[in-house]
Scaffold this motif. Structure first.
Motif, PDB file in Angstrom:
ATOM      1  N   GLU A 126       0.840  -1.196   0.000  1.00  0.00           N
ATOM      2  CA  GLU A 126       0.000   0.000   0.000  1.00  0.00           C
ATOM      3  C   GLU A 126       0.878   1.249   0.000  1.00  0.00           C
ATOM      4  O   GLU A 126       1.903   1.295   0.685  1.00  0.00           O
ATOM      5  CB  GLU A 126      -0.896   0.023   1.237  1.00  0.00           C
ATOM      6  CG  GLU A 126      -1.826  -1.149   1.380  1.00  0.00           C
ATOM      7  CD  GLU A 126      -2.597  -1.110   2.682  1.00  0.00           C
ATOM      8  OE1 GLU A 126      -3.450  -0.217   2.839  1.00  0.00           O
ATOM      9  OE2 GLU A 126      -2.320  -1.954   3.549  1.00  0.00           O
ATOM     10  N   TYR A 127       0.430   2.220  -0.747  1.00  0.00           N
ATOM     11  CA  TYR A 127       1.076   3.533  -0.791  1.00  0.00           C
ATOM     12  C   TYR A 127      -0.022   4.569  -0.529  1.00  0.00           C
ATOM     13  O   TYR A 127      -0.490   5.255  -1.432  1.00  0.00           O
ATOM     14  CB  TYR A 127       1.735   3.724  -2.151  1.00  0.00           C
ATOM     15  CG  TYR A 127       2.520   5.011  -2.326  1.00  0.00           C
ATOM     16  CD1 TYR A 127       3.787   5.161  -1.778  1.00  0.00           C
ATOM     17  CD2 TYR A 127       1.987   6.065  -3.071  1.00  0.00           C
ATOM     18  CE1 TYR A 127       4.503   6.333  -1.955  1.00  0.00           C
ATOM     19  CE2 TYR A 127       2.710   7.247  -3.254  1.00  0.00           C
ATOM     20  CZ  TYR A 127       3.959   7.369  -2.696  1.00  0.00           C
ATOM     21  OH  TYR A 127       4.673   8.537  -2.870  1.00  0.00           O
ATOM     22  N   PRO A 128      -0.503   4.681   0.745  1.00  0.00           N
ATOM     23  CA  PRO A 128      -1.666   5.532   1.055  1.00  0.00           C
ATOM     24  C   PRO A 128      -1.240   6.951   1.398  1.00  0.00           C
ATOM     25  O   PRO A 128      -0.925   7.267   2.546  1.00  0.00           O
ATOM     26  CB  PRO A 128      -2.275   4.824   2.275  1.00  0.00           C
ATOM     27  CG  PRO A 128      -1.088   4.211   2.971  1.00  0.00           C
ATOM     28  CD  PRO A 128      -0.066   3.891   1.906  1.00  0.00           C
ATOM     29  N   ASN A 129      -1.263   7.815   0.415  1.00  0.00           N
ATOM     30  CA  ASN A 129      -0.759   9.167   0.623  1.00  0.00           C
ATOM     31  C   ASN A 129      -1.741  10.218   0.153  1.00  0.00           C
ATOM     32  O   ASN A 129      -2.762   9.920  -0.471  1.00  0.00           O
ATOM     33  CB  ASN A 129       0.603   9.322  -0.061  1.00  0.00           C
ATOM     34  CG  ASN A 129       1.686   8.539   0.658  1.00  0.00           C
ATOM     35  OD1 ASN A 129       2.145   8.938   1.722  1.00  0.00           O
ATOM     36  ND2 ASN A 129       2.078   7.404   0.102  1.00  0.00           N
ATOM     37  N   GLU A 130      -1.407  11.452   0.465  1.00  0.00           N
ATOM     38  CA  GLU A 130      -2.282  12.589   0.265  1.00  0.00           C
ATOM     39  C   GLU A 130      -2.765  12.712  -1.178  1.00  0.00           C
ATOM     40  O   GLU A 130      -3.964  12.777  -1.428  1.00  0.00           O
ATOM     41  CB  GLU A 130      -1.534  13.860   0.690  1.00  0.00           C
ATOM     42  CG  GLU A 130      -2.153  15.174   0.268  1.00  0.00           C
ATOM     43  CD  GLU A 130      -3.309  15.580   1.144  1.00  0.00           C
ATOM     44  OE1 GLU A 130      -3.905  16.631   0.871  1.00  0.00           O
ATOM     45  OE2 GLU A 130      -3.622  14.847   2.091  1.00  0.00           O
ATOM     46  N   ILE A 131      -1.862  12.733  -2.109  1.00  0.00           N
ATOM     47  CA  ILE A 131      -2.231  12.952  -3.502  1.00  0.00           C
ATOM     48  C   ILE A 131      -2.411  11.629  -4.238  1.00  0.00           C
ATOM     49  O   ILE A 131      -3.366  11.435  -4.978  1.00  0.00           O
ATOM     50  CB  ILE A 131      -1.169  13.810  -4.223  1.00  0.00           C
ATOM     51  CG1 ILE A 131      -0.983  15.133  -3.474  1.00  0.00           C
ATOM     52  CG2 ILE A 131      -1.575  14.055  -5.669  1.00  0.00           C
ATOM     53  CD1 ILE A 131      -2.225  15.986  -3.415  1.00  0.00           C
ATOM     54  N   LEU A 132      -1.492  10.716  -4.025  1.00  0.00           N
ATOM     55  CA  LEU A 132      -1.492   9.448  -4.753  1.00  0.00           C
ATOM     56  C   LEU A 132      -1.698   8.294  -3.783  1.00  0.00           C
ATOM     57  O   LEU A 132      -0.972   8.157  -2.795  1.00  0.00           O
ATOM     58  CB  LEU A 132      -0.163   9.284  -5.499  1.00  0.00           C
ATOM     59  CG  LEU A 132      -0.047   8.089  -6.454  1.00  0.00           C
ATOM     60  CD1 LEU A 132      -1.092   8.196  -7.563  1.00  0.00           C
ATOM     61  CD2 LEU A 132       1.363   8.026  -7.055  1.00  0.00           C
TER      62      LEU A 132
END
Length: 715
Positions: free
Chosen positions: A453-459
């Motif tokens: 998972e790459y749960p970030n603000e923009i992407l």
């Protein structure tokens, strides 16, 4: 299988070689607690003489909608403690107190729709587990256990012994909180250093301000970005025993057979150490639990229903072990429930807690025998050991034992959690592997998953691959789909805006879920694109979707009213729209519509829910689901309706009514409950369940009336 095991092993070795990096901030903000000899009075008044001599801290910044920017309104925190308790004072300045939103008064009610304050206490400083408390200007109590960094690891069904009072004045609203040290677990030490964070929600502005960690890729649940609470010294937790005996009695009329009922039992909670708590239940009763919402199932798979029983809810997140294809190694509803009917529980024992880097739990429950199932023991053990800064290695073991035999589950998992990836980005890597054994099936009995998972603000990106072999069958779990491998991938792009009307635009170019047999044959897939989702400054949201799907059932199956779906290959295309209105409105809700193909026919689906909360005393929810399906040269309509009414006299007294009906069961079901909390931890319930058959007019079917009293003694 060797190929799958090799993939898992290679990935895990790669993960272990990743640079460790420190997840913690270089310098954490510090809140100092002040020891006092005379405690403040818990009345929500910031003018108490004790608070006047204690310095405050107002270093809050926005986390939503503009992370890192100055808040619109000032918030101040003060902390004091005595030998027995710790006190928190929130001073929420507001020049327009008449516009403060406060409508929730129910215990454990939804506070985020009101002006609110929230508190996190990480008493062991492990940055993985914490206590979460929340309140609003009406002084409602909401508490939870937090484990991890997401809402999925949030156990709001846990309850703590604590006090709170709130008040509104000419230029502010205040909340005072008292937490007994006996309600907390913390290490033995002369000087305590706890992780701490505070959040205030200003609802009419749709703004959340946070004390520590006001960064774009952060959130309030992220304990690695919390600050530190210092100044607490020479305190003892104590070792209270919470004894909760109960009795209930009532009348029932089931199909014309009338009978009386009486039951007595006992729950005990005891802190066997500073870190671990033992829960004991004897002759367990769940009479006060709200009925399930009866859903019409239009799929070929079983429905997954939520747990609602108190004994299983506390610690439920610790024992969870989710796998691919909706399968899970632990599903508490298999204990004490058989084919939708309750199975009496003789007793149960649960031990949960954490010490240092170790978080562990053991659950053992013995059920009575029935005409369909012999007396059975369910044993589940789970442990997680912290590695690196905010990651863990864990295992699960379960055993179901009766005269008919046994079923065992064993599993291991690794979770790597970084918030300094590529500088300040979040990265989560999870892998799980489990197997079952029942003495008969010794091959093709494994399941596993690897997720990144790459749960970030923009992407925001998620990808996973998992498998569930055909003989994997945990009797303490839920198997939605065995004998299937699954690949999932989705990605979304969500930039923020600050133009006065639009807060965020989200574009999801792909959400893909493919299910295939181990040999490679695809049995189903679903591809979804969300071309646009708009989040407005008002916190209202609208989104549009397009879904392309494929399903290939091997066998015929039936849905609503014995409608036959034949085996074969089915392709589908559908279009959907969803609207969500802000919870800050006195009337809010959701509506979703979808139209497209359905197993060779057409389907229009409508799902809506409207909530009204015009005051702290009254609340209502009305939900409606409708399907119009043309299939096999016939047309079917499904209708499901439910309504929840809530009347709250004060924070300790509330009544609830659930009414539901659908045109498959064709029964009108009333579930009415009055709950009074005379002292912390004690409850008095009056429960009435009434069922009316509706075909051909209303006819009485079943009636159950129960009075339950449980009273907590602390020794």
């Amino acid at each position: 299988m060797n190929r799958i095991t090799g993939i898992l092993t290679s990935l895990l070795l790669t993960i272990l070689l990743l640079p460790g990096g420190s997840n913690a901030q270089n310098s954490k903000p510090v809140m100092n607690a002040v020891r006092v000899t005379v405690p403040p009075k818990i009345d929500g008044n910031s003018l108490d003489s004790i608070w006047q001599v204690i310095p405050g801290n107002s270093d809050f910044l926005q986390i939503d909608p503009n992370p890192g920017k100055a808040p619109a309104l000032k918030t101040e925190i003060k902390v004091a403690y005595t030998d027995d308790d710790i006190y928190f004072l929130f001073i929420c300045y507001d020049p327009e107190p008449e516009n403060i939103i406060a409508r929730e008064m129910k215990y454990d009610g939804y506070t985020s729709g009101d002006d609110n304050v929230k508190l996190i206490l990480d008493t062991f400083g492990d940055e993985r587990n914490a206590y979460w408390l929340a309140t609003n200007p009406l002084g409602v109590k909401n508490d939870a256990l937090l484990s991890g960094r997401t809402y999925e690891e949030f156990n709001e069904d846990w309850d703590m012994i604590w006090d709170v009072a709130s008040s509104i004045s000419s230029d502010r609203w205040c909340a005072e909180i008292r937490i007994p040290f006996a309600s907390l677990k913390f290490p033995k030490a002369d000087e305590q250093v706890w992780g701490v964070n505070f959040l205030r929600g200003i609802r009419r502005l749709n703004q959340d301000v946070i004390w520590s960690g006001a960064v774009a890729n952060g959130n309030f649940f992220d304990l690695t970005r919390a600050g530190e609470l210092k100044g607490i010294s020479r305190i003892e937790r104590g070792n209270p025993v919470y004894i909760l005996p109960f009795v209930n009695g009532g009348l029932e009329d089931m199909g014309g057979a009338k009978d009386s009922r009486f039951k007595a039992g006992l729950d005990v909670k005891y802190g066997i150490s500073d870190a671990f708590t033992m829960d004991l239940t004897l002759n367990t009763d769940f009479a006060q639990v709200e009925a399930d919402i009866a859903e019409i199932n239009l799929t070929r798979f079983p429905l997954f229903l939520p747990e609602k029983r108190d004994f299983f809810l506390e610690g439920n997140k610790l024992f969870s072990f989710d796998l691919a294809s909706g399968n899970t190694g632990y599903y508490s509803r298999v204990i004490g429930i058989d084919r939708g009917e309750g199975v009496p529980i003789i007793g149960g024992l649960k031990l949960t807690g954490s010490a240092g880097r170790l978080e562990a739990g053991i659950l053992s429950v013995q059920t009575e025998g029935t005409t369909r199932k012999k007396t059975t023991n369910y044993l589940v053990s789970r442990a997680k050991y912290g590695i690196l800064d905010n990651s863990y290695a864990g295992f699960i073991f379960s055993n179901v034992q009766s005269e008919d035999g046994f079923s065992r589950l064993g599993g291991v998992d690794l979770n790597f959690n970084f918030n300094d990836f590529l500088g300040d980005k979040n990265l989560i890597i999870t892998s799980k592997l489990a197997g079952t054994l029942d003495g008969s099936n010794t091959t093709e009995n494994l399941a596993g998953i690897v997720a990144i998972e790459y749960p970030n603000e923009i992407l925001n990106i998620y990808s996973s691959y998992g498998f569930t072999q055909k003989n994997f069958d945990p009797k303490t779990g839920f198997i939605y789909r065995p004998g299937i491998n699954e690949f999932v991938f989705y990605a979304s792009f969500a930039p923020r805006f600050d133009n006065g009307w639009l807060r965020r635009f989200t574009f999801m170019p792909v959400e893909f879920d493919i299910q295939h047999e181990p040999g490679g044959r695809i049995v189903s897939y679903e591809y979804e694109i969300m071309p646009v989702s708009l989040l407005f400054e008002s916190n209202d949201r609208v989104s549009f979707t397009y879904t392309k799907g494929y399903d290939s059932p091997d066998n015929d199956f039936t849905i609503f009213k014995n409608t036959l779906i034949k085996s074969g290959d089915y392709h589908s295309n559908s279009f959907g729209m969803n609207i969500f209105t802000s919870h800050s409105r006195p009337v809010f809700g959701t509506i979703g519509m979808e139209y497209g193909d359905f197993y060779g026919g057409k389907r229009f689906e409508l799902e809506s829910e409207v909530n009204a909360a015009t005051s702290g005393n009254f609340g209502m929810t009305l939900g409606y689901r409708f399907n119009d399906i043309s299939i096999n040269d016939r047309r079917i309509n499904t209708n499901e309706i439910f309504s929840r009414l809530k009347f709250t006299l004060n924070v300790n007294t509330a009544s609830f009514l659930l009414v539901q009906w659908n045109n498959e069961i064709e029964e009108l079901n009333f579930n009415f409950k009055i709950n009074y909390k005379p002292t912390p931890g004690s409850d008095i319930y009056l429960v009435v369940n009434k069922i009316l058959e509706t075909p051909g007019g209303l006819r009485s079917k079943d009636l159950v009336i129960i009075l339950k009293i449980s009273w907590m003694f602390i020794i």
